[in-house]
Design a protein around this motif. Structure first.
Motif, short mmCIF file in Angstrom:
data_model
loop_
_atom_site.label_atom_id
_atom_site.label_comp_id
_atom_site.label_asym_id
_atom_site.label_seq_id
_atom_site.Cartn_x
_atom_site.Cartn_y
_atom_site.Cartn_z
N GLN A 1 0.79 -1.31 -0.05
CA GLN A 1 0.14 0.12 -0.13
C GLN A 1 0.84 1.25 -0.10
N MET A 2 1.93 1.41 0.85
CA MET A 2 2.65 2.52 0.81
C MET A 2 3.63 2.69 -0.36
N THR A 3 3.99 1.50 -0.95
CA THR A 3 4.77 1.79 -2.16
C THR A 3 3.69 2.20 -3.36
N GLN A 4 2.34 1.80 -3.55
CA GLN A 4 1.48 2.28 -4.36
C GLN A 4 1.20 3.86 -4.13
N ASN A 5 0.96 3.99 -2.74
CA ASN A 5 0.85 5.62 -2.77
C ASN A 5 2.12 6.38 -3.01
N LEU A 6 3.40 5.91 -2.81
CA LEU A 6 4.54 6.66 -3.21
C LEU A 6 4.62 6.88 -4.71
N ARG B 1 2.22 7.27 -6.64
CA ARG B 1 1.34 8.03 -7.12
C ARG B 1 1.72 9.61 -7.03
N ILE B 2 2.50 9.75 -5.71
CA ILE B 2 3.13 10.85 -5.24
C ILE B 2 4.13 11.17 -6.50
#
Length: 143
Positions: free
Chosen positions: A38-43, A45-46
């Protein structure tokens, strides 16, 4: 939890919610997997928003975990399995994302398998025989 964004586009993320998220003095394997994905996916996107182009490097680790229980949750009604971390810091291998079309679960599989290896399992139980990620807990949250 906190994140630092550096001028060179590196992002450091610290998530201490993973520890004790399942039970006291424990780490649920699936929680670590989910947080990493989840964190990798969010990063990613950033990075898209900031127009930072690949390659991206993911360098995860678990710090100060010696003696904590690593828990394999059993979804079939049997008892969960627990094994202690025998080292203080679990420094996982890096993963390289060279193309945004890569399947994140496949790219991070070697990292996730080494996490499970750290406590004596052959790999994550959340991949099927064909190598597909089959997370039973919180299905479809990664979409």
């Amino acid at each position: 939890m906190y994140a630092n964004l550096f001028r060179n586009a590196a992002i450091e993320v610290v998530d201490s919610d993973i520890i004790n998220s399942f039970a006291a003095n424990s780490v649920a394997g699936v929680s670590v997997e989910f947080a990493l994905l989840q964190m990798t996916q969010n990063l990613l996107r950033i990075f898209d928003e900031l127009e930072v182009r690949p390659p991206y490097y993911v360098l995860p680790c678990l710090l100060n975990v010696k003696g904590r229980k690593f828990i394999k949750i059993n979804y079939d009604g049997f008892e969960n399995e627990e094994r202690p971390f025998e080292i203080d810091d679990v420094i996982l291998p890096d993963a390289v994302i060279e193309d945004r079309s890569q399947v994140l679960e496949q790219t991070l599989r070697p990292v996730i398998d080494v996490l499970w290896n750290a406590c004596g399992w052959s790999g994550s139980p959340n991949y099927d025989g064909e190598g597909n990620y089959t997370l039973k807990w919180k299905e479809n949250l990664l979409s």
